[in-house]
Design a protein around this motif. Structure first.
Motif, PDB file in Angstrom:
ATOM      1  N   LYS A   1     -64.730  35.373  30.003  1.00  0.00           N
ATOM      2  CA  LYS A   1     -64.073  36.229  30.980  1.00  0.00           C
ATOM      3  C   LYS A   1     -64.270  35.683  32.378  1.00  0.00           C
ATOM      4  O   LYS A   1     -63.357  35.769  33.191  1.00  0.00           O
ATOM      5  CB  LYS A   1     -64.631  37.651  30.904  1.00  0.00           C
ATOM      6  CG  LYS A   1     -64.048  38.457  29.796  1.00  0.00           C
ATOM      7  CD  LYS A   1     -64.564  39.868  29.933  1.00  0.00           C
ATOM      8  CE  LYS A   1     -63.831  40.772  29.006  1.00  0.00           C
ATOM      9  NZ  LYS A   1     -64.237  42.152  29.147  1.00  0.00           N
ATOM     10  N   SER A   2     -65.424  35.149  32.660  1.00  0.00           N
ATOM     11  CA  SER A   2     -65.663  34.614  33.999  1.00  0.00           C
ATOM     12  C   SER A   2     -64.802  33.392  34.264  1.00  0.00           C
ATOM     13  O   SER A   2     -64.385  33.150  35.392  1.00  0.00           O
ATOM     14  CB  SER A   2     -67.140  34.295  34.181  1.00  0.00           C
ATOM     15  OG  SER A   2     -67.528  33.252  33.335  1.00  0.00           O
ATOM     16  N   LEU A   3     -64.515  32.577  33.228  1.00  0.00           N
ATOM     17  CA  LEU A   3     -63.645  31.410  33.388  1.00  0.00           C
ATOM     18  C   LEU A   3     -62.233  31.865  33.744  1.00  0.00           C
ATOM     19  O   LEU A   3     -61.576  31.268  34.609  1.00  0.00           O
ATOM     20  CB  LEU A   3     -63.651  30.574  32.102  1.00  0.00           C
ATOM     21  CG  LEU A   3     -62.841  29.286  32.148  1.00  0.00           C
ATOM     22  CD1 LEU A   3     -63.417  28.342  33.190  1.00  0.00           C
ATOM     23  CD2 LEU A   3     -62.826  28.635  30.797  1.00  0.00           C
ATOM     24  N   TYR A   4     -61.746  32.915  33.135  1.00  0.00           N
ATOM     25  CA  TYR A   4     -60.432  33.448  33.466  1.00  0.00           C
ATOM     26  C   TYR A   4     -60.395  33.990  34.892  1.00  0.00           C
ATOM     27  O   TYR A   4     -59.422  33.788  35.620  1.00  0.00           O
ATOM     28  CB  TYR A   4     -60.034  34.567  32.499  1.00  0.00           C
ATOM     29  CG  TYR A   4     -59.648  34.090  31.115  1.00  0.00           C
ATOM     30  CD1 TYR A   4     -58.736  33.056  30.941  1.00  0.00           C
ATOM     31  CD2 TYR A   4     -60.178  34.684  29.990  1.00  0.00           C
ATOM     32  CE1 TYR A   4     -58.390  32.620  29.677  1.00  0.00           C
ATOM     33  CE2 TYR A   4     -59.830  34.263  28.721  1.00  0.00           C
ATOM     34  CZ  TYR A   4     -58.932  33.221  28.572  1.00  0.00           C
ATOM     35  OH  TYR A   4     -58.581  32.788  27.329  1.00  0.00           O
ATOM     36  N   LYS A   5     -61.468  34.635  35.281  1.00  0.00           N
ATOM     37  CA  LYS A   5     -61.527  35.177  36.636  1.00  0.00           C
ATOM     38  C   LYS A   5     -61.525  34.054  37.658  1.00  0.00           C
ATOM     39  O   LYS A   5     -60.822  34.122  38.674  1.00  0.00           O
ATOM     40  CB  LYS A   5     -62.781  36.037  36.819  1.00  0.00           C
ATOM     41  CG  LYS A   5     -62.697  37.363  36.120  1.00  0.00           C
ATOM     42  CD  LYS A   5     -63.963  38.149  36.384  1.00  0.00           C
ATOM     43  CE  LYS A   5     -63.930  39.475  35.657  1.00  0.00           C
ATOM     44  NZ  LYS A   5     -65.154  40.241  35.856  1.00  0.00           N
ATOM     45  N   ILE A   6     -62.285  33.018  37.441  1.00  0.00           N
ATOM     46  CA  ILE A   6     -62.350  31.883  38.375  1.00  0.00           C
ATOM     47  C   ILE A   6     -61.001  31.181  38.434  1.00  0.00           C
ATOM     48  O   ILE A   6     -60.500  30.845  39.515  1.00  0.00           O
ATOM     49  CB  ILE A   6     -63.478  30.916  37.971  1.00  0.00           C
ATOM     50  CG1 ILE A   6     -64.839  31.597  38.173  1.00  0.00           C
ATOM     51  CG2 ILE A   6     -63.405  29.622  38.774  1.00  0.00           C
ATOM     52  CD1 ILE A   6     -66.000  30.815  37.639  1.00  0.00           C
ATOM     53  N   THR A   7     -60.374  30.967  37.287  1.00  0.00           N
ATOM     54  CA  THR A   7     -59.066  30.315  37.247  1.00  0.00           C
ATOM     55  C   THR A   7     -58.028  31.176  37.981  1.00  0.00           C
ATOM     56  O   THR A   7     -57.194  30.657  38.734  1.00  0.00           O
ATOM     57  CB  THR A   7     -58.640  30.087  35.777  1.00  0.00           C
ATOM     58  OG1 THR A   7     -59.663  29.418  35.082  1.00  0.00           O
ATOM     59  CG2 THR A   7     -57.361  29.289  35.710  1.00  0.00           C
TER      60      THR A   7
END
Length: 182
Positions: free
Chosen positions: A2-8
């Motif tokens: 989820k954090s990777l999606y948020k950063i992207t």
């Protein structure tokens, strides 16, 4: 994950927002005259007029709307001519006109000349103005009263801006009636 999606997502938003702004090429302006109007200074020369300096003047021989020409000049000679030659254009005066003339006299004249025309108005009795004549002592007629209302005389100012021509004739007729009563 989820954090990777948020950063992207944040990186994409940042790229998208920064790509829309370009200081070397500003955005299009719709109706630029609305945003950057041409301002004019008072009395400045303008190419909008034929001679470049002043506005368009009215044609020669024209008069302002509502203006009624008055052929007697503002002088002692004009006063004497008006006294001799000027006659009232009012053929008959109705009861309504008599009431209107009294009302106008009370508004504009009685403050100095008094309600009876004896020169003892409120301003005279309070000592604000001195030397306001009584109509009894004056050699006047409707033409001379109309002329004085139009141009003024001595410390009395003109009432041409407050009273139209018809109203000045009504007041002149009322003044002559007051003189007859004195």
């Amino acid at each position: 994950m989820k954090s990777l999606y948020k950063i992207t997502f944040l990186i994409c938003i940042t790229i998208l927002v920064s790509s829309c702004h370009n200081n070397s090429r500003p955005n299009y302006e719709y109706m630029p005259n609305m945003y950057e109007p041409v301002s004019y200074e008072t009395y400045e020369e303008s190419s909008a007029f034929k001679n470049g300096k002043e506005g368009q003047l009215p044609p020669e021989g024209t008069i302002d709307r509502g203006f009624e020409p008055y052929e007697y000049e503002n002088s002692t000679a004009g006063y004497d001519l008006a006294k001799l030659n000027l006659k009232t254009p009012l053929d008959t005066i109705s009861e309504k006109d008599v009431e209107k003339s009294k009302e106008l006299y009370d508004i504009y004249c009685a403050i100095c000349h008094g309600t009876e025309g004896n020169g003892k108005g409120k301003l005279v009795t309070q000592g604000k103005y001195l030397g306001v004549p009584s109509y009894k002592d004056r050699v006047i007629n409707e033409g001379s009263v109309f002329h004085v209302q139009t141009y003024g005389l001595n410390s009395m100012g003109s009432y041409a801006n407050q009273l139209n021509s018809h109203e000045r004739w009504l007041v002149a007729t009322y003044v002559i009636n007051l003189k007859a009563k004195l």
